[in-house]
Scaffold this active site. Structure first.
Site, PDB file in Angstrom:
ATOM      1  N   ARG A 143      -0.449   5.080  -9.985  1.00 16.54           N
ATOM      2  CA  ARG A 143      -0.154   3.783 -10.585  1.00 16.54           C
ATOM      3  C   ARG A 143      -1.230   3.389 -11.585  1.00 16.54           C
ATOM      4  O   ARG A 143      -2.426   3.570 -11.319  1.00 16.54           O
ATOM      5  CB  ARG A 143      -0.043   2.708  -9.501  1.00 16.54           C
ATOM      6  N   GLU A 166      -7.463  10.941  13.955  1.00 16.58           N
ATOM      7  CA  GLU A 166      -6.348  11.885  13.955  1.00 16.58           C
ATOM      8  C   GLU A 166      -6.812  13.262  13.497  1.00 16.58           C
ATOM      9  O   GLU A 166      -7.496  13.384  12.476  1.00 16.58           O
ATOM     10  CB  GLU A 166      -5.218  11.409  13.033  1.00 16.58           C
ATOM     11  N   ARG A 215       6.059  13.005  -4.117  1.00 13.89           N
ATOM     12  CA  ARG A 215       6.363  11.778  -3.386  1.00 13.89           C
ATOM     13  C   ARG A 215       5.221  10.765  -3.452  1.00 13.89           C
ATOM     14  O   ARG A 215       5.388   9.622  -3.067  1.00 13.89           O
ATOM     15  CB  ARG A 215       6.667  12.099  -1.922  1.00 13.89           C
ATOM     16  N   ARG A 255      -7.739  11.001   9.292  1.00 10.20           N
ATOM     17  CA  ARG A 255      -7.797   9.563   9.085  1.00 10.20           C
ATOM     18  C   ARG A 255      -8.167   8.873  10.388  1.00 10.20           C
ATOM     19  O   ARG A 255      -8.095   9.472  11.466  1.00 10.20           O
ATOM     20  CB  ARG A 255      -6.460   9.027   8.560  1.00 10.20           C
ATOM     21  N   TYR A 259      11.543  15.835   8.027  1.00 13.91           N
ATOM     22  CA  TYR A 259      10.712  14.656   8.248  1.00 13.91           C
ATOM     23  C   TYR A 259      11.474  13.442   7.742  1.00 13.91           C
ATOM     24  O   TYR A 259      11.763  13.327   6.541  1.00 13.91           O
ATOM     25  CB  TYR A 259       9.365  14.770   7.540  1.00 13.91           C
ATOM     26  N   ARG A 288       3.559  20.907  12.576  1.00 15.53           N
ATOM     27  CA  ARG A 288       2.202  20.443  12.784  1.00 15.53           C
ATOM     28  C   ARG A 288       2.240  19.360  13.848  1.00 15.53           C
ATOM     29  O   ARG A 288       3.208  18.594  13.934  1.00 15.53           O
ATOM     30  CB  ARG A 288       1.608  19.870  11.498  1.00 15.53           C
ATOM     31  N   ASP A 343      11.814   9.169   7.639  1.00 22.63           N
ATOM     32  CA  ASP A 343      11.298   7.839   7.919  1.00 22.63           C
ATOM     33  C   ASP A 343      12.257   7.110   8.844  1.00 22.63           C
ATOM     34  O   ASP A 343      13.436   7.483   8.985  1.00 22.63           O
ATOM     35  CB  ASP A 343      11.122   7.053   6.621  1.00 22.63           C
TER      36      ASP A 343
END
Length: 378
Positions: free
Chosen positions: A175, A298, A171, A277, A346, A247, A348
């Site tokens: 680039r 986090e 995922r 992060r 999960y 988690r 979005d």
């Protein structure tokens, strides 16, 4: 009909609104004292910063209908997530792109040169990657894997990358241009006043009643013609077969006078840095300019019984238990399981809304035709 919806997050709000508009009476309950679930936002009284209380949520989608839907309840401002990563004593751009590659290796390569360079770094002996680590080594080679993926993944998932499926890394884009927009969807933005007012507007209908601070009790179902459950799938059955693995996140909140890190999201790839992060919430609303700042460090860990579940683990043991709960749910009449927790996936936000709209439409079709509503509408 009398409809009971458990959870006042996106799934419950969108389904409730659709059914309310069709003339059904919808009672929405939530054990928390606010609507919005983990999308809940509120303005910090001291700094004026719009804070994503349960961690940042960035709206992005290619679904034009979903984009039109959310814009019907809130004005959206353009926002592109441009993530940075601190690793091995330097700051880099994510996703891994041409700037990242050139900076990391001290090169000035053009796209075709970089593509050939990374191909030479990749471990081509791995023909069929069987886990996250093999997929990373096959994709980017050991140097980029160690810097950007290995340590971060170990902290995020609490296990070796060799224990995780290869599909997780598929995922993440690689680039060979200078595009550092983390997402690639056509529509990307943030609700101008945060997610809480948007969800409150979805819930604002005369056929909807919302009861906060109200936990579900089994006898509530008896007063309803149908129940939509967006809580944990295993929680509906009292966890009597065992708990599905998640988690969770701990947030260490701190404030800063000014701009702390210059970006919304800074990843930390080194294993010896305990947090994954730091998010600086003022940068999620770049059209505002509060002088102070609110930041979250986090930390990811295993989810306990009293914790908020964030990421379903979905490894071998969990998938076996999930199969048992799904089979049980499919034998339960009068209940449809929805959303991230109800389906143990999960999701979005845009996918959550799409599935909620489709679930509501399926319910209306089945109700009109006299058919039964399935336990899972997806």
């Amino acid at each position: 009909m009398e409809i009971l919806l458990v959870g006042a997050g996106l799934s419950g709000a969108v389904i409730g609104r659709r059914l309310a508009e069709a003339g059904h009476r919808c009672r929405i309950i939530d054990a928390r004292d606010h609507v919005g679930g983990n999308c809940f936002t509120e303005r910090d009284a001291d700094t004026g910063v719009m804070v994503h209380v349960y961690g940042p949520h960035i709206f992005h989608t290619d679904d034009a209908e979903v984009w039109e839907y959310v814009n019907g309840f809130s004005d959206f401002m353009p926002f592109q997530n441009r993530v940075k990563s601190t690793t091995q004593g330097a700051v880099y751009s994510l996703p891994v792109n041409l700037l990242t590659i050139n900076q990391f290796f001290g090169k000035t390569m053009r796209p075709d040169e970089a593509r050939a360079f990374i191909a030479a770094q990749a471990d081509t002996s791995i023909a069929d990657p069987q886990n996250f680590e093999e997929q990373a080594l096959r994709l980017v080679g050991p140097a980029l894997y160690e810097a950007f993926f290995k340590g971060y993944t170990e902290k995020q998932w609490g296990c070796s990358p060799t224990e995780l499926p290869a599909s997780i890394l598929k995922r993440l884009p690689l680039r060979f241009n200078y595009d550092d927009n983390y997402f690639f969807h056509r529509f990307q933005g943030m609700p101008t006043d945060g997610y809480t007012p948007m969800i409150a507007a979805i819930l604002d209908h005369p056929n909807i009643t919302v009861e906060l601070g109200t936990a579900y009790a089994p006898d509530m179902a008896g007063a309803a013609d149908h129940v939509f459950w967006s809580g944990p799938l295993d929680g509906f059955f009292g966890y009597d077969l065992g708990r599905l693995g998640y988690r969770t996140l701990d947030f260490e909140r701190f404030t800063h006078d000014g701009d702390y890190q210059g970006c919304a999201v800074m990843n930390y790839g080194d294993r010896d840095v305990p947090w994954t992060r730091i998010t600086e919430h003022k940068h999620f609303s770049p059209w505002e300019s509060p002088p102070g700042s609110v930041c979250y460090r986090e930390y990811s860990r295993a989810c306990g019984p009293d914790d908020i579940p964030y990421y379903p683990i979905r490894l071998v043991e969990e998938k076996a238990l999930l199969g048992d709960y799904v089979a049980r749910a499919e034998k339960t009449r009068g209940v449809t399981f929805v959303g991230r927790l109800g389906t143990y996936r999960y999701l979005d936000m845009d996918v959550t809304i799409r599935e909620a709209l489709d679930t509501a439409d399926l319910f209306l079709d089945r109700a009109a035709g006299g058919g039964d509503m399935p336990a899972f509408a997806r």
